[in-house]
Design an enzyme around this catalytic site. Sequence first.
Site, PDB file in Angstrom:
ATOM      1  CG  ASP A  11      -2.165  -0.883   0.954  1.00  0.00           C
ATOM      2  OD1 ASP A  11      -3.085  -0.430   0.270  1.00  0.00           O
ATOM      3  OD2 ASP A  11      -2.175  -2.034   1.431  1.00  0.00           O
TER       4      ASP A  11
ATOM      5  CD  GLU B 264      -4.000   2.988  -0.821  1.00  0.00           C
ATOM      6  OE1 GLU B 264      -3.677   1.972  -0.182  1.00  0.00           O
ATOM      7  OE2 GLU B 264      -4.654   2.925  -1.889  1.00  0.00           O
TER       8      GLU B 264
ATOM      9  CG  HIS C 242      -5.415   0.008   3.363  1.00  0.00           C
ATOM     10  ND1 HIS C 242      -5.692  -0.040   2.015  1.00  0.00           N
ATOM     11  CD2 HIS C 242      -6.599   0.236   3.977  1.00  0.00           C
ATOM     12  CE1 HIS C 242      -6.978   0.136   1.822  1.00  0.00           C
ATOM     13  NE2 HIS C 242      -7.554   0.311   2.998  1.00  0.00           N
TER      14      HIS C 242
ATOM     15  CE1 TYR D 175      -2.977  -5.844   4.953  1.00  0.00           C
ATOM     16  CE2 TYR D 175      -2.363  -3.921   3.644  1.00  0.00           C
ATOM     17  CZ  TYR D 175      -3.186  -5.006   3.865  1.00  0.00           C
ATOM     18  OH  TYR D 175      -4.226  -5.271   3.006  1.00  0.00           O
TER      19      TYR D 175
ATOM     20  CD  GLU E 102      -5.514   0.857  -5.482  1.00  0.00           C
ATOM     21  OE1 GLU E 102      -5.691   1.110  -4.277  1.00  0.00           O
ATOM     22  OE2 GLU E 102      -5.872   1.618  -6.402  1.00  0.00           O
TER      23      GLU E 102
ATOM     24  CD  GLU F  75      -6.684  -1.573  -1.910  1.00  0.00           C
ATOM     25  OE1 GLU F  75      -6.687  -0.925  -2.975  1.00  0.00           O
ATOM     26  OE2 GLU F  75      -5.790  -1.438  -1.045  1.00  0.00           O
TER      27      GLU F  75
ATOM     28  CG  HIS G 226      -8.804   2.701  -3.323  1.00  0.00           C
ATOM     29  ND1 HIS G 226      -7.757   2.163  -2.589  1.00  0.00           N
ATOM     30  CD2 HIS G 226      -9.480   3.512  -2.471  1.00  0.00           C
ATOM     31  CE1 HIS G 226      -7.814   2.625  -1.350  1.00  0.00           C
ATOM     32  NE2 HIS G 226      -8.851   3.445  -1.258  1.00  0.00           N
TER      33      HIS G 226
END
Length: 347
Positions: A83, A114, A117, A121, A189, A223, A226
Amino acid sequence: MPVNAPTTNTSVPRRGMLLDPGMDLTLRPMRYPGFYDHYRAAIRNTWTVEEVDLHSDLSDLTRLSAEEFHLVNRLVAFFATGDTIVANNLVLNLYKHLNAPEARLYLSRQLFEEAVHVQFYLTLLDTYLPDHDERAKAFAAVENIPSIRDKAAFCFRWIDSLTHTDQLHGSQDRRAFLLNLICFAACIEGLFFYGAFAYVYWLRSRGLLNGLASGTNWVFRDESMHMQFAFSAVDTIRAEEPSLFDEDLTGQVTRMMEEAVAAELAFAHDLCGDGLPGMSADDMRAYLQYVADQRLARLGMPTRYGTANPFAFMDLQDVQELSNFFERRVSAYQIGTEGTVSLDEEF
């Protein structure tokens, strides 16, 4: 009138097309209300990493076979920087060249997503890989793991394709931008991340790592939105400058998609080895080809593979009917801001 006195121009200045150079700052009159609708829908989808409970995954990690743990390790290694790469392209290319304030509103919101994200993670790696050295290897995957390095190189090549383009003056510049936009929407993506989602939902189908799947549900929604925004931008450019969409562009996009499928398939061979119950590199090949065809069809281009979706566990995340996903009521979803929102509402 005195010499050099300013004159008053009462005419409304001409407002150009989406890819015209400049920095349009005027939100009214709004040229592209659809982009503003994407922004408002994204706001309604606000979530935070703190809402995702990964603690239930800890016992599952001890139940994984060596092959399954290898898959999870590689998967989170890809997530570690994936990301961030997308965010870099947003800042370096998309925000710079989409000349509409309502489009830039959405891109600003996407940049925030993002970042969420990336935080998710990071939390995932801290939870799954408590050993400092193992985490360091995961964060260095784009340099040390060939299958991830090759995917990153594919991304960087398309980011760098616009490095020396400050403004989109001619058709060559605009085609280059279109290819970048399509690459990140359809290939990165729309394919790389969807491949990753398939591994997550395969694990969930076996009763494993439900915390990871819960957080991935939110990422999946983001996503998907997006992609919808990027494809809307492509539709707008097609309407304004149809001459850009010729056989040459179609051929370039098809070859780009083939390269993306090949890179993701090499990643699948790395993750799956000789195969796992219900998940093999051959299964993933079929799924990636299926998804690639969906992306090409959405772009109004001929499909390439004609492959069916091999994964029954992906039915709830069906990439054929993304809008249906948004229309479903999913009780696990909660809004992360004050107020209420109906998840039956069309996005």
